[in-house]
Design a protein around this motif. Sequence first.
Motif, short mmCIF file in Angstrom:
data_model
loop_
_atom_site.label_atom_id
_atom_site.label_comp_id
_atom_site.label_asym_id
_atom_site.label_seq_id
_atom_site.Cartn_x
_atom_site.Cartn_y
_atom_site.Cartn_z
N ARG A 129 0.83 -1.21 0.00
CA ARG A 129 0.00 0.00 0.00
C ARG A 129 0.86 1.25 0.00
O ARG A 129 0.60 2.19 -0.76
N ASP A 130 1.88 1.27 0.84
CA ASP A 130 2.74 2.46 0.92
C ASP A 130 3.50 2.66 -0.37
O ASP A 130 3.71 3.80 -0.82
N ARG A 131 3.94 1.58 -1.01
CA ARG A 131 4.63 1.72 -2.30
C ARG A 131 3.67 2.29 -3.35
O ARG A 131 4.08 3.12 -4.17
N LEU A 132 2.42 1.88 -3.31
CA LEU A 132 1.43 2.41 -4.26
C LEU A 132 1.23 3.91 -4.04
O LEU A 132 1.13 4.68 -5.01
N ILE A 133 1.18 4.33 -2.79
CA ILE A 133 1.00 5.76 -2.50
C ILE A 133 2.14 6.57 -3.10
O ILE A 133 1.93 7.61 -3.74
N VAL A 134 3.37 6.12 -2.89
CA VAL A 134 4.53 6.84 -3.44
C VAL A 134 4.43 6.94 -4.97
O VAL A 134 4.69 7.99 -5.56
N LEU A 135 4.01 5.87 -5.61
CA LEU A 135 3.92 5.87 -7.08
C LEU A 135 2.74 6.70 -7.58
O LEU A 135 2.85 7.35 -8.64
N LEU A 136 1.62 6.71 -6.88
CA LEU A 136 0.48 7.53 -7.31
C LEU A 136 0.85 9.01 -7.32
O LEU A 136 0.38 9.77 -8.17
N LEU A 137 1.70 9.42 -6.37
CA LEU A 137 2.11 10.82 -6.31
C LEU A 137 3.22 11.13 -7.31
O LEU A 137 3.20 12.19 -7.95
N SER A 138 4.17 10.22 -7.45
CA SER A 138 5.37 10.53 -8.24
C SER A 138 5.27 10.07 -9.70
O SER A 138 5.99 10.60 -10.55
N ARG A 139 4.38 9.11 -10.01
CA ARG A 139 4.26 8.60 -11.38
C ARG A 139 2.94 8.98 -12.03
O ARG A 139 2.80 8.85 -13.26
N ALA A 140 1.96 9.44 -11.21
CA ALA A 140 0.69 9.90 -11.76
C ALA A 140 0.40 11.35 -11.39
O ALA A 140 -0.55 11.94 -11.90
N GLY A 141 1.21 11.92 -10.50
CA GLY A 141 1.08 13.34 -10.17
C GLY A 141 -0.13 13.70 -9.33
O GLY A 141 -0.56 14.85 -9.32
N LEU A 142 -0.69 12.73 -8.60
CA LEU A 142 -1.87 13.02 -7.79
C LEU A 142 -1.49 13.83 -6.55
O LEU A 142 -0.40 13.69 -6.01
N LEU B 211 -3.72 -4.85 -4.02
CA LEU B 211 -5.04 -5.48 -3.91
C LEU B 211 -4.93 -6.88 -3.30
O LEU B 211 -5.82 -7.33 -2.58
N VAL B 212 -3.82 -7.58 -3.60
CA VAL B 212 -3.59 -8.87 -2.95
C VAL B 212 -3.39 -8.67 -1.45
O VAL B 212 -3.96 -9.41 -0.63
N GLU B 213 -2.59 -7.67 -1.09
CA GLU B 213 -2.37 -7.36 0.33
C GLU B 213 -3.66 -6.93 1.00
O GLU B 213 -3.94 -7.31 2.16
N ARG B 214 -4.49 -6.16 0.30
CA ARG B 214 -5.74 -5.64 0.84
C ARG B 214 -6.72 -6.77 1.17
O ARG B 214 -7.49 -6.69 2.13
#
Length: 377
Positions: free
Chosen positions: A183-196, A262-265
């Motif tokens: 989850r934390d890795r996804l958060i970093v990527l949503l901000l840095s690779r999608a600009g959210l 999603l697997v972790e979730r």
Amino acid sequence: MPSGSRYWTVIDDGLNVEPVADRFLRELRFGRDRAESTTKAYAGGIALFLRWCVRTGRDWTTAAADMGLFMIWLKYTPVDGGQVVPGPGSKPVRGDGRINRVLVAVRGFLSFAVVNKEAPQWVLGAIYELADTRDLPLEAQSEDGGLFYRMRARHHLQEPETAVDRASDEEIVALFAACLSARDRLIVLLLSRAGLRRSEAAGLRRSDLHLLPDNRSLSCDVEGAHVHVIRRENVNGAWAKSRHSRAVPVDFLVIQAIDQYLVERQQCAAAARSDFLLVNLFRSPLGNPIPPDAINELFEALCVRAGLGRAVAPHMCRHAFGSNLADSGALLDEIQRLLGHANVSSSQPYLHPSASRLRAAVDRVPTPRALIEGVSQ
């Protein structure tokens, strides 16, 4: 509010709500559909203005005549409100950018007061320069031949031009490596690779993920994998800044991170009841959507864990995305659309080229053979 919506307001030393400021902030939040965080920023600026009026014995409805003195007070009076007499060598306690943001809030408040007959009409002329449209081209004048006015703020400090404070690619990699969960890795990527923005990430629903090459089966005409950023009321206080929804393409790194998350979730049974994408998996209340502030806390922990030499805020990853777009040759309108900027001027700072791009631009200029031969002689 009874509906669950929230806004910030201003109270006096006796904890009484300032009625005109409160009406303005409510209109800002609900009448003009501005974010809760916007009312927080405006309330802070208005509170400073009213505090100055009280401490200097001024009536706030007419204090606009001394706006220059208010700016000096802002510059040198510390947050604790101690009395300061500015003189040679005095150190400013607020920067020009902060002062300008306070002035924006105060101008909005005073304009509201004038329109609602809580302050005299001349106050508008004290805070704005007015020019009638007879000075403008015909196409800019009113169609019925009447006069209307354009306004320009009288009080504004010239801010130094600075580069966008972005996270470097090395810092993003270090933050990503310091994550302890998918989850934390996804958060970093949503901000840095999608600009959210952090609130946009915290407000994502699982139904906002359209990750198919062809998404028509989801009643979506946007091709390729993308996420939809939609403004809506969220129980966790997340708020998409732009009124207009946007679809943000995501690359294979983000898609892979979503799959792993999603697997972790699924290991958290409480998460199944929530349509929010990012939920509490490791602390109570399990399954509840994470608030935007939790992303700040995550980044503080990641910076320590990664051993970075400075604090990297979530928004700096968004800045990194915008800067990387510009460095890769993206056009201004593309950057504006991907970042969800209302005005193209907000995207302009990302076009400041790095030294390596300037060098590459010079190297691309063709050199006539005659000049080469002339120099070599």
